[in-house]
Motif scaffolding. Structure first.
Motif, mmCIF file in Angstrom:
data_model
loop_
_atom_site.group_PDB
_atom_site.id
_atom_site.type_symbol
_atom_site.label_atom_id
_atom_site.label_comp_id
_atom_site.label_asym_id
_atom_site.label_seq_id
_atom_site.Cartn_x
_atom_site.Cartn_y
_atom_site.Cartn_z
ATOM 1 N N LYS A 265 51.027 74.902 63.623
ATOM 2 C CA LYS A 265 50.319 75.753 62.677
ATOM 3 C C LYS A 265 51.151 75.930 61.413
ATOM 4 C CE LYS A 265 47.504 78.412 65.932
ATOM 5 N NZ LYS A 265 47.166 79.752 66.450
ATOM 6 N N VAL A 266 50.471 75.950 60.266
ATOM 7 C CA VAL A 266 51.141 76.155 58.991
ATOM 8 C C VAL A 266 51.366 77.650 58.803
ATOM 9 C CG1 VAL A 266 50.984 75.860 56.494
ATOM 10 C CG2 VAL A 266 50.083 74.090 58.023
ATOM 11 N N PRO A 277 48.747 81.904 49.069
ATOM 12 C CA PRO A 277 48.236 82.975 49.932
ATOM 13 C C PRO A 277 47.613 82.390 51.199
ATOM 14 C CG PRO A 277 46.754 82.615 48.071
ATOM 15 C CD PRO A 277 47.958 81.769 47.824
ATOM 16 N N THR A 278 47.552 83.215 52.222
ATOM 17 C CA THR A 278 46.994 82.777 53.505
ATOM 18 C C THR A 278 45.565 82.278 53.342
ATOM 19 O OG1 THR A 278 48.393 84.388 54.644
ATOM 20 C CG2 THR A 278 46.537 83.492 55.871
ATOM 21 N N LYS A 279 44.812 82.926 52.475
ATOM 22 C CA LYS A 279 43.417 82.528 52.260
ATOM 23 C C LYS A 279 43.326 81.076 51.815
ATOM 24 C CE LYS A 279 39.324 83.687 49.498
ATOM 25 N NZ LYS A 279 38.787 84.559 48.412
ATOM 26 N N GLN A 286 40.315 73.871 57.025
ATOM 27 C CA GLN A 286 39.058 74.101 57.742
ATOM 28 C C GLN A 286 39.015 75.438 58.501
ATOM 29 O OE1 GLN A 286 40.533 70.717 58.935
ATOM 30 N NE2 GLN A 286 39.985 70.121 56.870
ATOM 31 N N GLY A 287 39.423 76.495 57.830
ATOM 32 C CA GLY A 287 39.317 77.821 58.417
ATOM 33 C C GLY A 287 40.352 78.136 59.468
ATOM 34 N N LYS A 288 41.408 77.341 59.555
ATOM 35 C CA LYS A 288 42.490 77.624 60.500
ATOM 36 C C LYS A 288 43.795 77.143 59.882
ATOM 37 C CE LYS A 288 41.283 73.345 62.913
ATOM 38 N NZ LYS A 288 40.903 72.744 64.208
ATOM 39 N N ARG A 289 44.881 77.422 60.555
ATOM 40 C CA ARG A 289 46.185 77.055 59.997
ATOM 41 C C ARG A 289 46.643 75.657 60.411
ATOM 42 N NH1 ARG A 289 49.601 81.059 57.954
ATOM 43 N NH2 ARG A 289 48.794 83.178 58.048
#
Length: 668
Positions: A265-266, A277-279, A286-289
């Motif tokens: 995971k990033v 930013p995390t967003k 694709q909506g995940k890390r």
């Protein structure tokens, strides 16, 4: 209260042989005094529990250098590695009486501060906890906040630039003093018959000047060969030792520099010199890390060896230059061009020639290596040298470290080996190198001769030439049936996990050892009071989170409940940011990706049986030494809980502080 503890001065113990008895230290660096209190042995208190009958469950230590109270458990502080400077101060102590002059009614009183110092105190948001309508939850929050404010009564804000240059540089200088060899698995050196060594960052250790040189040469190639803007040379861009760390990965599509957890995971990403930013991370992936395994292999290039720190920094600086100048760019092209420039810098031999001509500038002296190799030869072990560097460069470095007769001590010397392909090539032959001319001799090599140098080749051919008996083993964990030399008999030592160790371990089952200089540096940083404070603060808040959820019960949480929990989690994240700042780079620990083990740490555990700051660390151990891993290094969470209780009361500890340990009982 601290003053109630019997004031017994205990002798200083060597950090490499920590006492099994916990100690409570009160240190006043200005007065160079150390007062040590003895407490009975108890199981480690970690993570810290902060309440038991409204009493604190940790020991308060006032450290003058940062003007703060440090909270430590019995097992945490006594194992702290003291630097030689601190050890000299402790040995020079004549009396501990003056320390108690700084107390009022038995409580240590921090010094007064000027108005300018008070402006640098921690912002209130780091210590302010939310409130809840539930009385029980509110008690926990109020008492936790009260403890935090006392803990950080005089903690300062950290200026990243000043902290980096002052504390981080000092920690790097002291890193090589950490000479413990750490074990991930059981290793009996008495059963090791053959020991192999890498060259770069293993037998020789480079100064930071080498990374500055590689960065500068690659930047010039980028501008001159690939027509990048000439203004990049005018900007005085240079390698930044406070930006990149080992174990990062560059996203070849975006040009981002990412830090990965052990689950891939990033946890953090930087575009140039700006943190994303995390967003933005979620939007890109694709909506995940994390990426799918096949996509991850295509997009993310690991930066795992110490040489790669220069290319990491150059990629970030190039992206930032384009952003500052408003120049459109494609991340894929930037990454490809920079990596190509760095590769050509290595292949050209330009920086090798400069290093060979100026060994005093680029090599750290390693006076103990000759002693180590001699010890292994006397113990009957065969030594092999396998490096990817060319012979003429290796010869210059080894002459500097060992002298002109360095070749005499090796059973086989292999240069330009081409690892990791060296491990997997099926039939590439060896060529002998003429010592006089440096040219290849195209004749059949039937055996290795002492004092001669060989190049290329492959592991299977080396096994034949050294009379290693191949054995067919059963299927490995990956389902592969591989041809192996008896694995317990070979130890290979290198700095690059994936170039030096992974295939040796995975394909041939060798015992492997990694050289990881970051160990000593990070341990030095983590022993500083600011870092200890941050760690214990995080433990305190996490304990509050656990206790609050116990108080709330197992019913659905209300909106107010969730708001309080979210606020505390955000506070933990802010304190983790402070830890990162203390470590002196934007990514934090090489071994941690926020609160999880990093991908580098996971690979280190998986592919290395031993690891150490420097090869020289092995000189402190017998050639027959048996290394044992820590008893809980592979335990699951429920197994580790067997070693500690839910909480410990300081009152209970102090009530029995005068009692002697029974039969030398020690912390398990």
């Amino acid at each position: 209260m601290v003053a109630d503890v019997p004031q017994t001065k205990l002798p200083f113990r060597d950090a490499r042989r920590p006492s099994n008895e916990p100690h409570l230290h009160l240190i006043n660096n200005n007065k160079q005094h150390c007062l040590t209190h003895r407490v009975p042995p108890v199981p480690p208190i970690y993570p810290m529990k902060y309440l038991s009958s409204s009493k604190l469950l940790f020991f308060c230590i006032f450290v003058q250098e940062c003007g703060s109270f440090v909270l430590v458990g019995p097992s945490a502080f006594h194992m702290r590695r003291q630097s030689p400077k601190v050890r000299r101060e402790i040995r020079a102590t004549e009396s501990a009486k003056d320390l108690m002059n700084d107390t009022q009614d038995g409580v240590l009183v921090p010094p007064s501060m000027s108005d300018s110092e008070s402006l640098r105190l921690l912002p209130d948001r780091l210590m302010r906890l939310p409130r809840h309508s539930n009385a029980g939850v509110n008690v926990i929050l109020e008492q936790t906040e009260s403890t935090l404010r006392k803990l950080h009564l005089h903690s300062k804000q950290i200026s990243s630039e000043n902290y980096n240059h002052q504390h981080v540089s000092a920690a790097k200088d002291a890193a090589l003093e950490h000479e413990t060899v750490y074990a991930n698995s059981y290793v009996d050196m008495g059963k090791i018959d053959i020991i192999g060594f890498d060259f770069d960052y293993t037998l020789v250790t480079y100064t930071e000047e080498l990374l500055h040189l590689i960065y500068r040469m690659a930047l010039e190639r980028l501008v001159k060969d690939r027509q990048y803007p000439l203004e990049m040379l005018d900007r005085d861009l240079q390698f930044d030792p406070y930006f990149s760390i080992r174990g990062l990965a560059v996203d070849k599509e975006t040009g981002w520099i990412t830090h990965l957890s052990y689950t891939h995971k990033v946890t953090a990403a930087w575009e140039g010199r700006e943190k994303l930013p995390t967003k933005r991370i979620f939007e890109e992936y694709q909506g995940k890390r994390a990426l799918r395994p096949d996509e991850r292999r295509k997009r993310l290039k690991p930066l795992n060896d110490l040489f790669s720190m220069a290319e990491c920094c150059l990629i970030a600086d190039t992206v930032q230059f384009f952003k500052d100048e408003g120049i459109p760019y494609a991340g894929r092209n930037v990454v490809t061009d920079v990596l190509t420039a760095v590769t050509e810098t290595h292949l050209s031999g330009d920086f090798h020639r400069l290093v060979a001509q100026n060994p005093d500038l680029y090599f750290y002296p390693t006076p103990h290596l000759k002693q180590l190799l001699l010890k292994y030869k006397e113990a009957g072990k065969r030594l092999i040298f396998v490096s990817n560097s060319p012979y003429w460069y290796v010869d210059a470095g080894m002459r500097y470290i060992f002298g002109p007769s360095w070749r005499d001590g090796w059973d086989a010397i292999i240069t330009s080996a081409g690892k990791p392909s060296f491990y997997t090539e099926p039939n590439r032959p060896f060529r002998e190198i003429s010592i006089e001319t440096g040219r290849l001799m195209f004749k059949r090599v039937d055996r290795f001769e002492r004092g001669k140098v060989y190049t290329e080749g492959c592991l299977r051919e080396m096994m034949r030439l050294m009379d290693w008996t191949p054995i067919r083993r059963q299927e490995t964990q990956d389902g592969m049936d591989t041809l192996n030399v008896a694995p317990a008999n070979v130890l290979y030592i290198g700095d690059s996990l994936f170039a030096d160790l992974v295939d040796a371990k995975r394909e041939y089952g060798w015992t492997t050892a990694a050289v990881v200089p970051e160990i000593g540096y990070e341990m030095e940083i983590q022993h500083q009071p600011d870092f200890a404070l941050a760690q214990q603060t995080i433990g305190l808040i996490l304990s509050a989170l656990r206790s609050i959820q116990v108080e709330l019960g197992c019913e659905l949480h209300s909106k107010e409940d969730m708001t309080v929990l979210d606020s505390l989690e955000k506070l933990v994240s802010m304190w983790r940011d402070r830890e990162t700042s203390i470590l002196g780079n934007p990514f934090g620990s090489v071994f941690r990706a926020r609160y999880q083990p990093s991908l580098f740490a996971s690979s280190l555990r998986r592919y290395s049986d031993l690891y150490m700051t420097s090869v020289s660390s092995l000189r402190n151990y017998s050639p027959q030494h048996r290394f044992y891993p820590n008893h809980n290094h592979r335990l699951l969470a429920h197994e580790m809980q067997k070693d500690s209780s839910e909480c410990w009361s300081l009152d209970d500890v102090l009530a029995t502080s005068t009692e002697e340990p029974v039969n030398g009982a020690a912390i398990s």
